[in-house]
Design a protein around this motif. Structure first.
Motif, mmCIF file in Angstrom:
data_model
loop_
_atom_site.group_PDB
_atom_site.id
_atom_site.type_symbol
_atom_site.label_atom_id
_atom_site.label_comp_id
_atom_site.label_asym_id
_atom_site.label_seq_id
_atom_site.Cartn_x
_atom_site.Cartn_y
_atom_site.Cartn_z
ATOM 1 N N GLY A 13 38.528 64.986 28.965
ATOM 2 C CA GLY A 13 38.600 65.633 27.660
ATOM 3 C C GLY A 13 38.399 67.132 27.735
ATOM 4 N N GLU A 14 37.881 67.597 28.875
ATOM 5 C CA GLU A 14 37.699 69.038 29.077
ATOM 6 C C GLU A 14 39.002 69.728 29.463
ATOM 7 O OE1 GLU A 14 34.656 69.706 32.001
ATOM 8 O OE2 GLU A 14 33.484 67.990 31.301
ATOM 9 N N LYS A 57 40.344 57.342 37.304
ATOM 10 C CA LYS A 57 39.338 56.524 37.968
ATOM 11 C C LYS A 57 40.026 55.306 38.565
ATOM 12 C CE LYS A 57 35.143 53.790 37.171
ATOM 13 N NZ LYS A 57 34.145 53.336 36.159
ATOM 14 N N ASP A 112 36.164 59.632 40.112
ATOM 15 C CA ASP A 112 35.974 59.254 38.715
ATOM 16 C C ASP A 112 35.773 60.515 37.884
ATOM 17 O OD1 ASP A 112 35.308 58.282 36.243
ATOM 18 O OD2 ASP A 112 33.588 57.088 36.906
ATOM 19 N N VAL A 113 36.809 60.878 37.115
ATOM 20 C CA VAL A 113 36.680 62.023 36.210
ATOM 21 C C VAL A 113 36.935 61.602 34.763
ATOM 22 C CG1 VAL A 113 37.284 63.726 37.980
ATOM 23 C CG2 VAL A 113 39.105 62.717 36.570
ATOM 24 N N LEU A 114 36.880 60.294 34.500
ATOM 25 C CA LEU A 114 37.204 59.807 33.161
ATOM 26 C C LEU A 114 36.333 60.452 32.085
ATOM 27 C CD1 LEU A 114 38.024 56.005 33.387
ATOM 28 C CD2 LEU A 114 39.547 57.908 32.872
ATOM 29 N N ASP A 115 35.076 60.692 32.410
ATOM 30 C CA ASP A 115 34.187 61.284 31.418
ATOM 31 C C ASP A 115 34.441 62.773 31.218
ATOM 32 O OD1 ASP A 115 32.962 58.865 31.031
ATOM 33 O OD2 ASP A 115 31.292 59.263 32.394
ATOM 34 N N ARG A 116 35.309 63.357 32.040
ATOM 35 C CA ARG A 116 35.526 64.805 31.970
ATOM 36 C C ARG A 116 36.948 65.193 31.564
ATOM 37 N NH1 ARG A 116 34.059 68.423 36.650
ATOM 38 N NH2 ARG A 116 34.232 69.881 34.915
ATOM 39 N N ALA A 125 42.185 60.260 26.214
ATOM 40 C CA ALA A 125 41.103 61.248 26.279
ATOM 41 C C ALA A 125 41.608 62.666 26.492
ATOM 42 C CB ALA A 125 40.125 60.877 27.393
ATOM 43 N N ARG A 151 44.992 54.378 29.083
ATOM 44 C CA ARG A 151 43.605 54.473 28.647
ATOM 45 C C ARG A 151 43.071 55.890 28.888
ATOM 46 N NH1 ARG A 151 42.222 49.738 30.387
ATOM 47 N NH2 ARG A 151 41.498 50.378 32.447
ATOM 48 N N MET A 152 43.455 56.470 30.032
ATOM 49 C CA MET A 152 43.038 57.825 30.350
ATOM 50 C C MET A 152 43.719 58.826 29.421
ATOM 51 S SD MET A 152 43.541 59.940 33.927
ATOM 52 C CE MET A 152 45.327 60.013 33.778
#
Length: 266
Positions: free
Chosen positions: A196-197, A124, A190-194, A224, A220-221
């Protein structure tokens, strides 16, 4: 130079090295305002033993075309080229915006990506005050001055000025429309929420002095990612040309490690 027509663009690419015996192809994706020659050192090394593919993204280098507004659309171009070349499985190596493209492809098609290398890239975009002011001023200053300032910032202190000037000239040849539109695309990325996949073994390699995409953002990334190796090198944002031998060696160790030990690059 081979070329491929894709959705209103003409993509120029290189497809080098032996087709058999070296493992799946390596696919190199350059960053914003750059071109495929950012990877010259790496391609010269790897093409001796395995298939290597790189391209100029639309509007960059020897490729023509504009109009893309998202990182996803750039990822579609890369996939179109790989489909044209009948490459089903590959290793993705992306620098900066190229790393954003690589993450986009890996999230959508994990079965096709054997391993991934993110060079000076993040999940992100985040800006400090100085970078924000520079981008805000981009519409007020001459385009070449904006490009020169941006590229100058990309290199660590002490990098030869003559070489920086050559990269400034190359970047300034990228049409303003392409540069500014893709700045917007990166800002929206922005793929920070993903992340972990992403189960694909991933090497994150970053320049300690990178002020374009600071290393703390990458770290930080990295937390995850389920399967990530992190490597920090004494360089700025332009690792492929600032420390080419170190980068090549790190990539080589990672992509040639046995499947159960991809962390050999750490």
């Amino acid at each position: 130079m081979p070329q491929l027509e894709v959705d209103g663009a003409r993509l120029t690419y290189d497809d080098e090295g032996p087709r058999e015996g070296g493992g799946v192809p390596l696919v190199f994706v350059h960053g914003w305002t750059a071109n495929r020659h950012r990877w010259d050192h790496q391609v010269a090394h790897f093409s001796k033993t395995r298939r290597v593919i790189r391209l100029d993204l639309r509007g960059h280098g020897d490729s023509a075309g504009a109009g893309v507004k998202t990182v996803q659309e750039l990822a579609n171009d890369v996939l179109a080229l790989l489909d044209h070349l009948e490459v089903e499985r590959f290793v993705l190596i992306g620098h900066s915006m190229g790393g954003m493209i690589s993450q986009t492809i890996t999230l959508a098609h994990p079965e096709r990506v054997e391993r991934m290398v993110l060079v000076n890239s993040i999940g992100k975009m985040a800006y400090n005050r100085g970078r924000g002011l520079l981008m805000a001023a981009s519409t007020l200053v001459p385009y070449k001055l904006f490009v020169a300032t941006n590229i100058q910032r990309a290199f660590a202190p002490g990098y030869p000025r003559d070489e920086i000037r050559a990269y400034i000239k190359s970047s300034a040849d990228t049409p303003r429309e392409v540069v500014m539109t893709l700045y917007g695309a990166m800002r929206a990325f922005d793929v920070l929420d993903r992340v972990g996949e992403i189960r694909t073994p991933t090497l994150m390699i970053h320049g300690y002095h990178d002020i374009q995409l600071p290393v703390k953002q990458m770290l930080r990334m990295a937390k995850a990612y389920p399967d990530a190796t992190v490597r920090i090198i004494d360089a700025g944002h332009e690792l492929p040309v600032e420390k080419p031998a170190e980068l090549t060696a790190a990539i080589d160790a990672f992509v040639t490690a046995p499947a159960d030990r991809p962390h050999a690059a750490s």
